[in-house]
Design an enzyme around this catalytic site. Structure first.
Site, PDB file in Angstrom:
ATOM      1  CB  ILE A 179      97.983  67.707  32.206  1.00 43.15           C
ATOM      2  CG1 ILE A 179      96.934  68.203  31.292  1.00 43.15           C
ATOM      3  CG2 ILE A 179      98.898  66.673  31.610  1.00 43.15           C
ATOM      4  CD1 ILE A 179      95.982  66.857  30.557  1.00 43.15           C
ATOM      5  CE  LYS A 180      98.570  61.084  38.388  1.00 46.30           C
ATOM      6  NZ  LYS A 180      98.253  59.775  38.847  1.00 46.30           N
ATOM      7  CB  ILE A 181     103.759  67.138  35.359  1.00 46.67           C
ATOM      8  CG1 ILE A 181     102.967  68.033  34.187  1.00 46.67           C
ATOM      9  CG2 ILE A 181     105.242  67.235  34.778  1.00 46.67           C
ATOM     10  CD1 ILE A 181     103.609  69.394  33.991  1.00 46.67           C
TER      11      ILE A 181
END
Length: 385
Positions: free
Chosen positions: A137-139
């Site tokens: 998951i990209k933050i």
């Protein structure tokens, strides 16, 4: 040997900065994996291009057109289907590398980029919905999101920290990774399957600093085109330092995997520079290079698979010091590029929703055969995303 396999032999993984469901369903992605592709990244801009081109998504849209899902929930459903399919293709890479590679990235909404609490909730929800071990998951690596990055990693969720432009921000997310792993160890939780990447953007740094150099009298012309690579070299030097620290060695002994630097925004934007400038200059062990399809094609045509990192860290520091001495504050550049990146993703998200709204109206009554049951993400009905 393909270029991707040659880079892999040197210790650098190649990830494609593009995702489209035609790739997974035509066998194209599987062929690229056979040629050495190690992963795939996505973001709202990539999905905007995919959704707006051709008719590959029309059937999926038609099946959801008359549902109670909001336009945002429809987009998320389609995007997650793409990510799941790509992750399934890359599962063999994940398995063969013992969970070190073979990832697909899915980004949280840009709306929560500066809200740590909302980011953690979004990450947990997406992670549960995607339900694949080889997804990250990209933050966005905004200062406000640093606590969310650490908490998500503490939760055992794979995280790709994106929109990093400075050494300062890289060091902050590296600290978040170490702290999260140490917290898991203290709680008796496993760390061997927790994965992370620190995505450092490259060409955009040159674009912004070159523009500032060009606005001067010309005295700084010799620094043009040097800031992005110098900045990345300093990040890599710091990564190497951390990888030799007693703190990291203790985690590595327990099976931890390194948070690899990932070079993003590698496509050349200035036509006076080499069209493979950033890929060629940033080949290093234990790194990832993300490339759009055209840049990959260009590197396959005339790139040279040879190590170019770590480079000269002392010279890189002198370059960055000279830029600072000229009155160009890198902290200002970092903030500006971060804001522009978030704004770009927000615009893409708005454009996606507009396309979906229009196509749902067109396809709502289209006959698509027997309706397909679609798994819905928690909290995506009635517009709550």
């Amino acid at each position: 040997m393909t270029v991707m396999r040659a880079l892999s032999e040197l210790g650098q993984s190649v990830w494609l900065d593009y995702l489209h469901r035609d790739m997974t369903r035509s066998g194209e992605l599987e062929r690229m994996v056979h040629d050495g592709l190690g992963g795939v990244t996505s973001n709202p801009t990539i999905f905007e291009r995919a959704l707006a081109s051709g008719s590959a998504y029309d059937r999926g849209l038609a099946e959801l057109a008359d549902s109670a899902l909001s336009d945002r929930a429809v987009f998320e459903t389609l995007a997650i289907q793409d990510v799941q399919e790509a992750a399934d293709v890359l599962r063999s890479v994940y398995r063969d590398t013992g969970g070190a590679d073979g990832f697909v990235s899915l980004e949280v909404s840009p709306d929560v980029a500066r809200d740590a609490t909302a980011t953690v909730a979004e990450v947990r929800r997406l992670w549960q919905f995607v339900d694949r071990p080889n997804v990250m998951i990209k933050i966005p690596g905004t200062r406000e999101a640093w606590p969310a990055i650490e908490q998500s990693l503490r939760d055992g969720i794979n995280i790709n920290v994106t929109l990093l432009f400075s050494l300062e921000h890289y060091e902050a997310v590296a600290e978040a990774y170490l702290s999260a792993l140490e917290a898991r160890v203290a709680q008796g939780l496993p760390i061997a399957r927790v994965a992370s990447a620190a995505s450092v953007f490259v060409s955009r740094v040159d674009s912004e600093i070159d523009q500032r150099i060009d606005s001067t009298s010309g005295a700084l012309a010799s620094l043009r085109g040097r800031s992005a690579i110098a900045n990345a070299q300093l990040v890599y030097a710091r990564y190497l330092e951390l990888s030799e620290s007693p703190r990291w060695k203790a985690l590595e002994h327990r099976g931890a995997k390194p948070q690899r630097p990932l070079w993003a925004s590698t496509g050349t934007k200035d036509p006076t520079y080499s069209d493979i400038r950033y890929v060629q200059a940033l080949i290093g062990r234990q790194t990832i290079t993300t490339v759009p399809p055209e840049t990959l094609r260009l590197f396959e045509d005339h790139g040279v698979a040879e190590l170019s990192l770590p480079g000269d860290a002392f010279r890189a520091r002198r370059t960055m010091d000279a830029i600072a001495a000229a009155g160009i504050r890198f902290s200002d550049v970092n903030l500006l590029l971060e804001e522009e990146g978030l704004a770009r993703f927000a615009r893409s998200q708005d454009a996606i929703l507009a396309v979906i709204h229009e196509k749902r109206a067109q396809l709502g009554s289209a006959a698509v055969g027997t309706s397909t049951r679609v798994r819905q993400s928690p909290d995506t009905r009635d517009g709550a995303v």
